[in-house]
Design an enzyme around this catalytic site. Sequence first.
Site, mmCIF file in Angstrom:
data_model
loop_
_atom_site.group_PDB
_atom_site.id
_atom_site.type_symbol
_atom_site.label_atom_id
_atom_site.label_comp_id
_atom_site.label_asym_id
_atom_site.label_seq_id
_atom_site.Cartn_x
_atom_site.Cartn_y
_atom_site.Cartn_z
ATOM 1 N N SER A 190 0.846 -1.194 0.000
ATOM 2 C CA SER A 190 0.000 0.000 0.000
ATOM 3 C C SER A 190 0.876 1.236 0.000
ATOM 4 C CB SER A 190 -0.895 0.025 1.241
ATOM 5 O OG SER A 190 -1.616 1.248 1.313
ATOM 6 N N TYR A 213 -1.556 0.035 10.501
ATOM 7 C CA TYR A 213 -1.679 -0.512 9.147
ATOM 8 C C TYR A 213 -0.488 -0.087 8.294
ATOM 9 C CZ TYR A 213 -3.534 -0.847 4.348
ATOM 10 O OH TYR A 213 -3.706 -1.102 3.011
#
Length: 262
Positions: free
Chosen positions: A146, A157
Amino acid sequence: MSKLTFEGRFRGKVLVVTGAAQGIGLAVATRAIAEGGKVLFVDRAQIVHEVVAELASESAIAFVADLETHDGAAAAMRHAVETFGGIDILINNVGGAIRMRPFNAFEALQIDAEISRSLMPTLYSCHAVLPHLFARGAGTIVNVSSNATRGIHRVPYSAAKGGINALTQSLAMEVADRNIRVVATAPGGTEAPARRIPRNADGDTAEEKAWMQDVVEQVKQSSFMKRYGTLSEQVAPILFLASDEASYITGSILPVAGGDLG
């Protein structure tokens, strides 16, 4: 955006795609089938059986496994080998922020959950697939990372995805002499159908929804193109890296975020 399909690109190839019941994973697995591959659709949600049944293809098999455990990852890889005779390509797609909030608002267990969701399935799956790629004498691993390694309201995250980037580069160096490539894409914000199973089973409070909207605006503003990408725009680079066209690319992390490098 146009959706390109390259007929026969994965003919003779066996792919394992994780997180394949919805979103990017489903789109990748479905396109790989259309391009001639045999695909094990792996997900912990039972709906993976429904999506595979709808395809009505002998080249698509569903398998339910909890990839947050090493046993689950190993079972998925064994099933692919038992079903199709081997594995050529692993596409690790499991992950996604469960909650979006300022880091100081996270509880300790919530931090643990983000790491378990967005790092461990890829780490375990890479480890579990290696013996099968060694037996094949070649192979490719594509990790879906990501660009949120730089972003607001999802620090745990972000840390997990930073771990995937490090895993990609280190493992690529380690197994290059075994004719195995390890690469990654780093998607930005992506427009996708509503999730059938939400990431946060508890639901989002009004405050959390506001924090999420902050993230949406940050992601759009950080992109040179000032928009989210489409599923097709994420699938294309993943399958390019998985294909023989990318045979001299390993250890690379390709940003796919409209210019935002993360």
